[in-house]
Each structure stands twice: as C-alpha cells, then as structure tokens.
Enzyme design. Structure first.
Site: not given
Ligand code: UDP
Length: 321
Positions: A13-14, A34, A78, A105, A148, A178
């Site tokens: 992700g970014f 991912d 996410s 976990g 979210y 960001t």
C-alpha cells in the site's frame, strides 16, 4: 550481527511500501504481505530485487503465518481513503477487526514487537483542537465513515487488551493525513485528486465550502516517526502528523501555485460526517520520540506533483501542462 526480520501487512500500500523501503535501508529483512485490494505490485517493483525483501500475497483477515524468525510486526493493512468507506465497507471492518486479531496473535506466538497503524479518524469530527492522544473523540458509529473509525478504535482496543492481558509488546501510531509519491491515482483523497485535476487542467473539486481544515504530512516524516516509535518504550498511542493546519481551499491554492495550473475550483457536496477541523497535538511525539515533521508542505507537495506528472507522462506519453 543477524538482521532484524519484520513483517509489514499492507506492505504494497501507499504507506506500507515506503515503510518497507526504509526498513530495508535500515538493514532489516522485510516480509511484505498484501492482498492487493488497494495496494499494488507497482508500488514494490523497486524493492523486489533486494535479497532481503520478500512479498507474500495473503489476506490478513484469514489465518496468518510468517514462517521463520520474526522480530517486529507492522500492521499497516487497511484501505484508508474516504472514497473506500462507501465502496468496500465490509473489508475495512474485517481488516481492522479480524486482521488486527490475526496480526496480534502472530506477534504473541512469536514474541514479536507489534505496531498498529491507527489514525486521526479515531477522533472522528473532533470537538477539541488540536487533538491530544487523551481526547476520546466524537465518532458517529453508524455513519459512512464509521466503518473505518470504529474498526480502528476496535483495533486500538484489542491491541491494548493483548498488551495488558497477554503482555504483547505493542505500539500504536495515530497517523494524520499523509501524502507523497506512490499514492493511488484513483485514491479519491484530497491531495491526489487536486494534483491530478491541476495537472490535467480540470477543475479542482472542493467539497463543501473548503473551509474545513486538515494538517498534511509528507510520507518521509511519517515513516521516520514510525521507526522512532517502534524503537522507543512508549506503549501509549502517539500522534504522528504535521501540526500546520490548512483549509482545504488553501491546499487547493498551494497545488495550483506549485503546478502552475490555471484550473478553477468547483464546489461539490460535503461528504457525510466530514471532520470540520483536524490538527494533531504532537507534544507526546516531541517529548518521547524527539520527533517532529521536517518537510514543509511546499516542498512535499512539489515532490508529489513531480511524481504524478512523471506518471501521467509514463502512462500517456503526454507531458503534463
Ligand atoms: N476533499 C475535497 N475534494 C476532494 C477530496 C477531498 O474537498 O476531491 C476534502 C474532504 O471533504 C475533506 C478533505 O478534503 O474535507 C480531506 O479529505 P481526504 O479525502 O483527503 O481525507 P480525510 O482527511 O477526510 O480522511
């Protein structure tokens, strides 16, 4: 000396890909995990040849393993754009809840240090300015953004439960807006939208009056804060964001100036529960991590505009105006 080995969920992700890149520079072995729902292989193409980098395609909402030694888990998986909150609400709830449960976990089983990527969204539409970490927030649990906000609030809650009850060594970073190179072009957030609109000569879509505020930080500042927090003994949540507050209209103006674009502004409806003001109180980060942002908006936005312009050129063979 043996290298530390870290798992980064959401590593394509970014934020994840910048974090993987920096960890490699710091001498880590990095496992990037991912499911590519919002991440992309293009984001990690420049890391794939590094012998210390490994990519694993996996959905962290299902049982999670990472064979071999494991020292640190960075749970950064996410979707995070408000455009995604309507498009894929259930995967967002699942990755915040089940994904965090699985990642904790794993950290517990392997005695690894764990970091949760949390968010300024835990403060909702805040009634306190700027927002310190001990502010509990103002969140609509059944609104569109609630998927979210509440997933991340649950994620913080289960992280602290594993910390208190199981003794897992945890960190919580609350990330404020960001931006930077390798944001998704279809991300839908303010900065990628405005930059692409400015570069293509289309009007910049300002939602509402544009008087709502955000504080925007450059990706390198965030990653520096994340690394410092992981190394520090601080187990309370820490805001990492740039406290310089701009209205949305001011951000649009900055991007028009930097790109030299003659685009106009058009106003579109304000999304439901869109926070009116957002600005981090970074006293804790300053005091416990010795961290503060270094990259001014003018510099960071200019680097980001350049990256988007190069991308347009690569994809279309057209030089951005
Ligand atoms: N926004 C806007 N035009 C856009 C995208 C976003 O005016 O094309 C506004 C949005 O309503 C919000 C602010 O910019 O007030 C920041 O939105 P973003 O989607 O970047 O993330 P948020 O901070 O709301 O999570």
């Amino acid at each position: 000396m043996t290298k530390k080995r870290a798992l980064v969920t959401g590593g394509a992700g970014f934020i994840g890909n910048h974090l993987c890149e920096r960890l490699l520079l710091e001498g880590y072995e990095v496992v990037c995990m991912d499911n590519l729902r919002t991440g992309s292989l293009e984001n990690i193409a420049h890391l794939r040849d590094d012998a210390d980098f490994e990519y694993v395609h996996h959905d962290v909402t299902t049982y999670l393993d990472c064979p071999g030694r494991l020292d640190e888990v960075y749970h950064f998986a996410s979707p995070a754009s408000p455009a995604d909150f309507e498009r894929i609400p259930i995967p967002i709830l699942k990755v915040g809840a089940l994904g965090t449960y699985n990642a904790l976990g794993l950290a517990k089983a392997r005695r690894a240090r764990f970091m949760l990527a949390s968010t300024s969204e835990v403060y909702g539409d805040p009634l306190v300015h700027p927002q310190p970490e001990d502010y509990w927030g103002n969140v609509n649990p059944i609104g569109i953004r609630g998927v979210y906000d509440e997933a991340k609030r649950y994620a913080e809650s289960i992280t602290m439960a594993y910390h208190r009850h199981h003794g897992v060594d945890t960190r919580i970073v609350r990330i404020f807006n960001t931006y930077g190179p390798r944001m998704r072009t279809d991300d839908g957030r303010m900065i990628p939208n405005f930059i692409q609109q400015a570069l293509s000569g289309e009007p910049l879509t300002v939602y509402g009056s544009g008087s709502q505020t955000r504080s925007v930080q450059y990706i390198d500042d965030l990653v520096e804060g994340v690394l410092r927090l992981m190394k520090s003994p601080e187990t309370r949540p820490v805001n990492i964001g740039n406290p310089v507050e701009y209205t949305v209209k001011e951000v649009a103006g900055l991007i028009l100036d930097l790109s030299g674009s003659a685009s106009e502004l058009v106003h579109e409806p304000l999304p439901q529960d869109d926070p009116k003001r957002r600005c981090p109180d970074i006293t804790r980060a300053r005091e416990t991590l010795g961290w503060e942002p270094r990259v001014p908006a003018g510099e960071g936005l200019s680097l980001t505009c350049d990256w988007f312009a190069e991308r347009v050129q690569r994809e279309t063979g057209r030089v951005a105006e």
